[in-house]
Motif scaffolding. Structure first.
Motif, short mmCIF file in Angstrom:
data_model
loop_
_atom_site.label_atom_id
_atom_site.label_comp_id
_atom_site.label_asym_id
_atom_site.label_seq_id
_atom_site.Cartn_x
_atom_site.Cartn_y
_atom_site.Cartn_z
N ILE A 17 49.51 44.72 45.96
CA ILE A 17 50.43 44.01 46.85
C ILE A 17 49.87 44.02 48.27
O ILE A 17 49.79 42.99 48.93
N GLN A 18 49.47 45.19 48.73
CA GLN A 18 49.07 45.38 50.11
C GLN A 18 47.62 44.97 50.42
O GLN A 18 47.31 44.69 51.57
N LEU A 19 46.74 45.02 49.42
CA LEU A 19 45.31 44.86 49.69
C LEU A 19 44.67 43.68 48.93
O LEU A 19 43.52 43.77 48.52
N LEU A 20 45.39 42.60 48.78
CA LEU A 20 44.84 41.46 48.05
C LEU A 20 43.58 40.92 48.71
O LEU A 20 42.61 40.59 48.03
N ASP A 21 43.56 40.82 50.03
CA ASP A 21 42.37 40.30 50.70
C ASP A 21 41.17 41.22 50.48
O ASP A 21 40.05 40.76 50.26
N GLU A 22 41.41 42.54 50.53
CA GLU A 22 40.33 43.49 50.30
C GLU A 22 39.84 43.43 48.84
O GLU A 22 38.65 43.52 48.58
#
Length: 153
Positions: A17-22
């Motif tokens: 949820i929090q780190l999709l770009d990473e």
């Protein structure tokens, strides 16, 4: 591959949820899998899975805004409607993310259709469909429920 990522990274970490770009940066060709079942079945299961209900209360889950929040000594409890809204929003967000980054694939599985889900996974991972089945069943949840309900679209 990474599965059930939130149980691997700490109590209040939700990388899916929090780190999709990473995740996109590290794994630009990743395949995302969303598992579906009737929403109330999912809520019942999720609440009993590795302390998820208390994690929802103790952590600030991105996007989880409950319509009927109850403050119970430093914990915020969510009603089922708030959890339903969050899940639907999360699904829309993942679909939008995959559409934005077409190098990814999105597989959506119906957990109550084991045959079709096993076939999809077997094709995806070039393996035998018999490799997949029902795992981690919580006998307490399913005790006395009888036959499972079919998914309605």
């Amino acid at each position: 591959g990474h599965f059930q990522m939130d149980s691997n990274f700490g109590k209040c970490a939700f990388p899916q949820i929090q780190l999709l770009d990473e995740l996109h940066y590290e794994y630009p060709n990743a395949t995302f899998v969303l598992n579906f079942r009737p929403i109330m079945d999912w809520i019942k299961s999720a609440k009993s899975h590795h302390g998820m209900a208390s994690r929802w209360q103790d952590c600030r889950v991105p996007g989880l805004k409950c319509s009927n929040m109850v403050n119970t000594t430093k914990r915020i409890a969510c009603d089922n409607f708030g959890i339903q809204r969050w899940w639907c929003s999360h699904v829309r967000h993942i679909r939008s993310f995959v559409k934005q980054y077409p190098s990814h694939e999105l597989i959506e599985l119906d957990l109550y259709n084991a045959t079709e889900s096993a076939a999809v996974l077997a094709d995806l991972f070039q393996a035998n469909a018999s490799c997949w089945g029902h795992a981690n069943e919580n006998k307490k949840i399913h005790k006395g429920e009888g036959k499972r309900r079919k998914r309605v679209f």
